[in-house]
Scaffold this active site. Structure first.
Site, PDB file in Angstrom:
ATOM      1  N   HIS A 238       9.308 -48.109  14.487  1.00  0.00           N
ATOM      2  CA  HIS A 238       9.222 -47.883  13.040  1.00  0.00           C
ATOM      3  C   HIS A 238      10.449 -48.378  12.273  1.00  0.00           C
ATOM      4  O   HIS A 238      10.339 -48.857  11.164  1.00  0.00           O
ATOM      5  CB  HIS A 238       8.928 -46.417  12.710  1.00  0.00           C
ATOM      6  CG  HIS A 238      10.013 -45.453  13.084  1.00  0.00           C
ATOM      7  ND1 HIS A 238      10.110 -44.885  14.324  1.00  0.00           N
ATOM      8  CD2 HIS A 238      11.057 -44.970  12.379  1.00  0.00           C
ATOM      9  CE1 HIS A 238      11.158 -44.080  14.358  1.00  0.00           C
ATOM     10  NE2 HIS A 238      11.762 -44.119  13.192  1.00  0.00           N
ATOM     11  N   ASP A 239      11.614 -48.269  12.874  1.00  0.00           N
ATOM     12  CA  ASP A 239      12.839 -48.654  12.156  1.00  0.00           C
ATOM     13  C   ASP A 239      13.431 -49.967  12.638  1.00  0.00           C
ATOM     14  O   ASP A 239      14.603 -50.239  12.381  1.00  0.00           O
ATOM     15  CB  ASP A 239      13.901 -47.555  12.330  1.00  0.00           C
ATOM     16  CG  ASP A 239      13.742 -46.469  11.301  1.00  0.00           C
ATOM     17  OD1 ASP A 239      13.186 -46.754  10.220  1.00  0.00           O
ATOM     18  OD2 ASP A 239      14.177 -45.339  11.577  1.00  0.00           O
ATOM     19  N   LYS A 242      15.744 -52.065  10.611  1.00  0.00           N
ATOM     20  CA  LYS A 242      17.148 -51.701  10.370  1.00  0.00           C
ATOM     21  C   LYS A 242      18.115 -52.654  11.058  1.00  0.00           C
ATOM     22  O   LYS A 242      19.299 -52.681  10.711  1.00  0.00           O
ATOM     23  CB  LYS A 242      17.417 -50.264  10.827  1.00  0.00           C
ATOM     24  CG  LYS A 242      16.891 -49.200   9.881  1.00  0.00           C
ATOM     25  CD  LYS A 242      17.321 -47.822  10.353  1.00  0.00           C
ATOM     26  CE  LYS A 242      16.778 -46.718   9.438  1.00  0.00           C
ATOM     27  NZ  LYS A 242      17.109 -45.383   9.978  1.00  0.00           N
ATOM     28  N   HIS A 267      14.200 -52.169   5.049  1.00  0.00           N
ATOM     29  CA  HIS A 267      13.918 -52.136   6.491  1.00  0.00           C
ATOM     30  C   HIS A 267      12.419 -52.036   6.783  1.00  0.00           C
ATOM     31  O   HIS A 267      11.954 -52.506   7.822  1.00  0.00           O
ATOM     32  CB  HIS A 267      14.723 -51.035   7.210  1.00  0.00           C
ATOM     33  CG  HIS A 267      14.163 -49.644   7.103  1.00  0.00           C
ATOM     34  ND1 HIS A 267      14.426 -48.808   6.042  1.00  0.00           N
ATOM     35  CD2 HIS A 267      13.361 -48.930   7.940  1.00  0.00           C
ATOM     36  CE1 HIS A 267      13.811 -47.644   6.231  1.00  0.00           C
ATOM     37  NE2 HIS A 267      13.157 -47.695   7.383  1.00  0.00           N
ATOM     38  N   HIS A 293       5.826 -46.297   7.229  1.00  0.00           N
ATOM     39  CA  HIS A 293       6.319 -44.958   7.589  1.00  0.00           C
ATOM     40  C   HIS A 293       7.105 -44.278   6.477  1.00  0.00           C
ATOM     41  O   HIS A 293       7.409 -43.095   6.572  1.00  0.00           O
ATOM     42  CB  HIS A 293       7.115 -44.988   8.905  1.00  0.00           C
ATOM     43  CG  HIS A 293       8.466 -45.620   8.825  1.00  0.00           C
ATOM     44  ND1 HIS A 293       8.664 -46.976   8.832  1.00  0.00           N
ATOM     45  CD2 HIS A 293       9.709 -45.082   8.740  1.00  0.00           C
ATOM     46  CE1 HIS A 293       9.953 -47.243   8.767  1.00  0.00           C
ATOM     47  NE2 HIS A 293      10.624 -46.112   8.703  1.00  0.00           N
ATOM     48  N   HIS A 294       7.440 -45.004   5.402  1.00  0.00           N
ATOM     49  CA  HIS A 294       8.106 -44.354   4.258  1.00  0.00           C
ATOM     50  C   HIS A 294       7.206 -44.238   3.024  1.00  0.00           C
ATOM     51  O   HIS A 294       7.671 -43.894   1.944  1.00  0.00           O
ATOM     52  CB  HIS A 294       9.408 -45.074   3.906  1.00  0.00           C
ATOM     53  CG  HIS A 294      10.492 -44.831   4.902  1.00  0.00           C
ATOM     54  ND1 HIS A 294      11.045 -43.583   5.114  1.00  0.00           N
ATOM     55  CD2 HIS A 294      11.115 -45.665   5.767  1.00  0.00           C
ATOM     56  CE1 HIS A 294      11.970 -43.667   6.056  1.00  0.00           C
ATOM     57  NE2 HIS A 294      12.030 -44.923   6.482  1.00  0.00           N
ATOM     58  N   ASP A 322       8.765 -38.778  11.964  1.00  0.00           N
ATOM     59  CA  ASP A 322      10.108 -39.324  11.751  1.00  0.00           C
ATOM     60  C   ASP A 322      10.981 -38.370  10.935  1.00  0.00           C
ATOM     61  O   ASP A 322      12.129 -38.101  11.289  1.00  0.00           O
ATOM     62  CB  ASP A 322       9.991 -40.672  11.036  1.00  0.00           C
ATOM     63  CG  ASP A 322      11.325 -41.345  10.834  1.00  0.00           C
ATOM     64  OD1 ASP A 322      12.164 -41.284  11.764  1.00  0.00           O
ATOM     65  OD2 ASP A 322      11.542 -41.931   9.762  1.00  0.00           O
TER      66      ASP A 322
HETATM   67  P1  C2E Z   1      16.914 -41.414   8.585  1.00  0.00           P
HETATM   68  O1  C2E Z   1      18.252 -40.827   8.490  1.00  0.00           O
HETATM   69  O2  C2E Z   1      16.411 -41.530   9.972  1.00  0.00           O
HETATM   70  O3  C2E Z   1      15.928 -40.568   7.753  1.00  0.00           O
HETATM   71  C1  C2E Z   1      14.532 -40.765   7.808  1.00  0.00           C
HETATM   72  C2  C2E Z   1      13.856 -40.037   6.711  1.00  0.00           C
HETATM   73  O4  C2E Z   1      14.022 -38.631   6.939  1.00  0.00           O
HETATM   74  C3  C2E Z   1      14.435 -40.305   5.330  1.00  0.00           C
HETATM   75  O5  C2E Z   1      13.868 -41.455   4.738  1.00  0.00           O
HETATM   76  C4  C2E Z   1      14.032 -39.025   4.604  1.00  0.00           C
HETATM   77  O6  C2E Z   1      12.674 -39.085   4.243  1.00  0.00           O
HETATM   78  C5  C2E Z   1      14.192 -37.976   5.683  1.00  0.00           C
HETATM   79  N1  C2E Z   1      15.541 -37.380   5.632  1.00  0.00           N
HETATM   80  C6  C2E Z   1      16.581 -37.630   6.449  1.00  0.00           C
HETATM   81  N2  C2E Z   1      17.645 -36.865   6.109  1.00  0.00           N
HETATM   82  C7  C2E Z   1      17.266 -36.120   5.051  1.00  0.00           C
HETATM   83  C8  C2E Z   1      17.925 -35.129   4.247  1.00  0.00           C
HETATM   84  O7  C2E Z   1      19.106 -34.779   4.467  1.00  0.00           O
HETATM   85  N3  C2E Z   1      17.194 -34.580   3.232  1.00  0.00           N
HETATM   86  C9  C2E Z   1      15.911 -34.937   2.995  1.00  0.00           C
HETATM   87  N4  C2E Z   1      15.237 -34.344   1.996  1.00  0.00           N
HETATM   88  N5  C2E Z   1      15.257 -35.866   3.725  1.00  0.00           N
HETATM   89  C10 C2E Z   1      15.935 -36.454   4.751  1.00  0.00           C
HETATM   90  P2  C2E Z   1      14.663 -42.225   3.582  1.00  0.00           P
HETATM   91  O8  C2E Z   1      15.232 -41.247   2.597  1.00  0.00           O
HETATM   92  O9  C2E Z   1      13.745 -43.256   3.047  1.00  0.00           O
HETATM   93  O10 C2E Z   1      15.865 -42.921   4.304  1.00  0.00           O
HETATM   94  C11 C2E Z   1      15.664 -43.991   5.174  1.00  0.00           C
HETATM   95  C12 C2E Z   1      16.884 -44.269   5.943  1.00  0.00           C
HETATM   96  O11 C2E Z   1      17.927 -44.641   5.032  1.00  0.00           O
HETATM   97  C13 C2E Z   1      17.486 -43.078   6.694  1.00  0.00           C
HETATM   98  O12 C2E Z   1      16.889 -42.894   7.927  1.00  0.00           O
HETATM   99  C14 C2E Z   1      18.925 -43.526   6.829  1.00  0.00           C
HETATM  100  O13 C2E Z   1      19.087 -44.487   7.863  1.00  0.00           O
HETATM  101  C15 C2E Z   1      19.180 -44.205   5.527  1.00  0.00           C
HETATM  102  N6  C2E Z   1      19.779 -43.276   4.524  1.00  0.00           N
HETATM  103  C16 C2E Z   1      19.122 -42.537   3.601  1.00  0.00           C
HETATM  104  N7  C2E Z   1      20.007 -41.856   2.837  1.00  0.00           N
HETATM  105  C17 C2E Z   1      21.244 -42.150   3.308  1.00  0.00           C
HETATM  106  C18 C2E Z   1      22.591 -41.746   2.931  1.00  0.00           C
HETATM  107  O14 C2E Z   1      22.812 -40.968   2.008  1.00  0.00           O
HETATM  108  N8  C2E Z   1      23.621 -42.289   3.660  1.00  0.00           N
HETATM  109  C19 C2E Z   1      23.405 -43.145   4.696  1.00  0.00           C
HETATM  110  N9  C2E Z   1      24.475 -43.614   5.358  1.00  0.00           N
HETATM  111  N10 C2E Z   1      22.156 -43.540   5.068  1.00  0.00           N
HETATM  112  C20 C2E Z   1      21.091 -43.046   4.394  1.00  0.00           C
HETATM  113  C1  SIN Z   2      15.550 -43.026  12.209  1.00  0.00           C
HETATM  114  O1  SIN Z   2      15.797 -41.829  12.333  1.00  0.00           O
HETATM  115  O2  SIN Z   2      15.587 -43.806  13.161  1.00  0.00           O
HETATM  116  C2  SIN Z   2      15.266 -43.604  10.872  1.00  0.00           C
HETATM  117  C3  SIN Z   2      14.426 -42.838   9.953  1.00  0.00           C
HETATM  118  C4  SIN Z   2      13.694 -43.746   9.029  1.00  0.00           C
HETATM  119  O3  SIN Z   2      14.300 -44.396   8.190  1.00  0.00           O
HETATM  120  O4  SIN Z   2      12.508 -43.821   9.184  1.00  0.00           O
HETATM  121 FE    FE Z   3      13.291 -43.008  12.499  1.00  0.00          FE
HETATM  122 FE    FE Z   4      12.671 -45.793   8.395  1.00  0.00          FE
END
Ligand code: C2E
Ligand code: SIN
Ligand code: FE
Ligand code: FE
Ligand code: SIN
Length: 381
Positions: A238-239, A242, A267, A293-294, A322
Site C-alpha cells: 500500500h505504501d 513512499k 505516494h 488506501h487513503h 492501515d
Molecule cells: P502513517 O504514519 O503510516 O499513517 C497512516 C494513516 O494513519 C494516516 O494517513 C492517518 O489516516 C492515520 N494516522 C496516523 N497517525 C495518526 C494520528 O496521530 N492521528 C490521526 N487522526 N490519524 C493518524 P495520512 O494522514 O494520509 O498520512 C499518510 C502518511 O503521511 C503517514 O503514514 C505518514 O507517513 C505521513 N505523515 C502524515 N502526517 C505526518 C506528520 O505530521 N509528520 C510526518 N513526519 N509524517 C506524516
Molecule cells: C504506513 O504505516 O506504512 C503508512 C501509512 C499510510 O500512509 O498508509
Molecule cells: Fe501503512
Molecule cells: Fe499510505
C-alpha cells in the site's frame, strides 16, 4: 574490444527507487510468462545488470554431475565452465557468502586469463550466491564493472542483487509451476514493502500486520478464501509509493507543513503508477490498494476524493487496517496511541473515514485482530 573502460567513458547513475521498481516489475512479469529455462536465465541476468548498473551480469549454476560451475548467460561472453570451488564464484558458492572486489587486478582470487584473451578489463566485481527452496546454494549472480562514477559496488547493490538472486533461486527450481511464481511474487512484494518501510523507519512488522488484518476483514466482508488471500498478499504494497518521497519529508520528526503533506500525498498515485502495468492479478490488486488506501467513505480522502462504494472494497479494507495499525505504532512524528483511544476513533469515523460495514466487521472480528496485534508486536517498542 570496445568494452574496455577508458577515461572517456561516460558514467551512468544508480537507479532511482521508482526505476528500480519498474525494472523489477517488468522483469518479474516477463519471467512469469517464460516457459524456457535459458530464456528465464537471460531475463534474470538482464534484470540483475539493470538493477545494479553493471556492465555485465552473469548467472552461474552448479553442474553437479560434472562437478563444475558454468555460466548460462554472460553479456557478450560465451559459456564458461570452471571446476567447482574455483575462482570467486566457486568461493562464493562454497561458502554461501557474497564477495565484493573493488579492483580485480589487485585481488589474487581473480583469474586474469580470460581478460587476457578478450582484452576486457574487469575492475569491480560483486558475487552473490543464491539458494533453492531448501536453502541449498545452487548458483550465484556475478556483476562486473559498476558503471557509475564511483565504479564500485555498494551494500545497496548487494541488497538489490540479493533480492533478484532470491527470486532467481526459487524460480529456477520451479520455473514451470506458475503457482510457485505467484508465491515468489508475493515474497518480492513483501520484500519491496519492507525496503520502502525501512526507509521511512516505520515499524518492522507493520506491513505484516496490515496484511493479516486485511485478510480477516476481507473474509468478514464475505470474500472468498482465495480473494482474501490475494488481498493479504497485495496489501503490503500500500505504501510502496513512499519510496519516492524525499527523506526530509518522510522522516521528518515533527508535524508536516501543508506543502510537505501535499508531497506526501503523492505516494498513493506513485504507488499506483508503479504497479498498474502488470497484467498479474496480484499486482493489479496491489495497484488498487496503493491508489485507494487513503480514500475516505465520505469523499474527503485522497488522491481522488472517491466516495462510498466508488472506492474499491480493497481500498476500504486496507484503509481501516492501515490506520488501525498506524495509530497503534510509534512514528518519527508521534507516539503510539492507547487501544481504547484507537477504538474510539474508529467508532467515531464509522461512515466518515471508514465504510460502516468494514467497521462492523472490524468490531465483530476484534478478538482475532487483537491476537494478530499481540503476535506480530514490534519487539523494539
Ligand atoms: P502513517 O504514519 O503510516 O499513517 C497512516 C494513516 O494513519 C494516516 O494517513 C492517518 O489516516 C492515520 N494516522 C496516523 N497517525 C495518526 C494520528 O496521530 N492521528 C490521526 N487522526 N490519524 C493518524 P495520512 O494522514 O494520509 O498520512 C499518510 C502518511 O503521511 C503517514 O503514514 C505518514 O507517513 C505521513 N505523515 C502524515 N502526517 C505526518 C506528520 O505530521 N509528520 C510526518 N513526519 N509524517 C506524516
Ligand atoms: C504506513 O504505516 O506504512 C503508512 C501509512 C499510510 O500512509 O498508509
Ligand atoms: Fe501503512
Ligand atoms: Fe499510505
Ligand atoms: C571467477 O569468478 O573467478 C570467474 C569469473 C571472473 O573472474 O570474472
Amino acid at each position: 574490444m570496445d568494452d574496455t573502460i577508458d577515461e572517456s567513458y561516460s558514467y551512468k547513475f544508480d537507479l532511482t527507487p521508482e526505476l528500480l521498481l519498474k525494472v523489477i516489475f517488468e522483469y518479474t512479469a516477463k519471467i512469469a510468462n517464460e516457459k524456457r529455462l535459458d530464456s528465464i536465465l537471460v531475463l534474470m541476468a538482464n534484470m540483475g545488470r539493470e538493477m545494479v548498473v553493471a556492465d555485465r551480469c552473469t548467472v552461474w549454476l552448479i553442474d553437479a554431475l560434472r562437478n563444475e560451475l558454468f555460466t548460462v548467460v554472460a553479456h557478450g561472453v560465451q559459456e564458461i565452465r570452471v571446476p567447482y570451488g574455483s575462482g570467486l564464484v566457486g568461493t562464493a558458492i562454497s561458502t554461501g557468502q557474497p564477495i565484493f572486489i573493488d579492483d580485480a587486478y589487485e585481488d589474487s582470487r581473480h583469474n586474469q586469463e580470460s581478460d587476457k584473451k578478450t582484452g576486457y578489463r574487469t575492475k569491480s566485481i560483486m558475487t552473490i550466491p543464491f539458494r533453492n527452496n531448501q536453502g541449498e546454494v545452487i548458483g550465484a549472480y556475478q556483476a562486473i564493472n559498476k558503471l557509475t562514477e564511483k565504479q564500485i559496488f555498494s551494500t545497496q547493490d548487494m541488497e538489490y542483487l540479493s533480492l533478484a538472486a532470491s527470486y532467481s533461486g526459487k524460480s529456477l527450481e520451479s520455473f514451470m509451476l506458475n503457482e510457485e511464481i505467484v508465491e515468489t511474487q508475493k515474497e518480492i512484494i513483501l520484500a519491496m514493502g519492507k525496503i520502502g518501510e525501512g526507509r521511512s523507519k516505520e515499524t518492522g512488522n507493520h506491513v505484516k500486520r496490515v496484511a493479516q488484518y486485511s485478510y480477516i476483514l476481507a473474509l468478514g466482508m464475505g470474500m472468498s478464501e482465495t480473494e482474501a488471500d490475494m488481498l493479504r498478499s497485495a496489501s503490503p504494497m500500500h505504501d510502496i509509493g513512499k519510496v519516492a518521497i524525499p527523506d526530509s519529508v518522510l522522516n521528518k520528526p515533527g508535524k508536516l507543513t501543508e506543502d510537505e503533506f501535499e508531497q506526501m500525498k503523492h505516494h498513493a498515485d506513485i504507488g499506483y503508477h508503479l504497479l498498474r502495468n502488470s497484467k498479474r492479478q496480484l499486482l493489479q490488486a496491489a495497484a488498487i490498494v496503493a491508489w485507494q488506501h487513503h480514500e475516505k467513505w465520505d469523499g474527503s480522502g485522497y488522491p481522488r476524493g472517491l466516495k462510498g462504494e466508488a472506492i474499491h472494497v480493497y481500498g476500504r479494507i486496507t484503509a481501516l487496517a492501515d490506520v488501525f495499525d498506524a495509530l497503534g505504532s510509534s512514528r518519527v512524528y508521534k507516539a503510539a496511541w492507547e487501544l481504547d483511544r484507537i477504538l474510539g476513533l474508529i467508532k467515531e469515523e464509522r461512515g466518515r473515514h471508514f465504510d460502516p460495514q468494514v467497521v462492523d466487521v472490524f468490531f465483530k472480528e476484534l478478538p482475532a485482530i487483537l491476537e494478530v496485534r499481540a503476535h506480530e508486536a514490534d519487539i523494539a517498542e
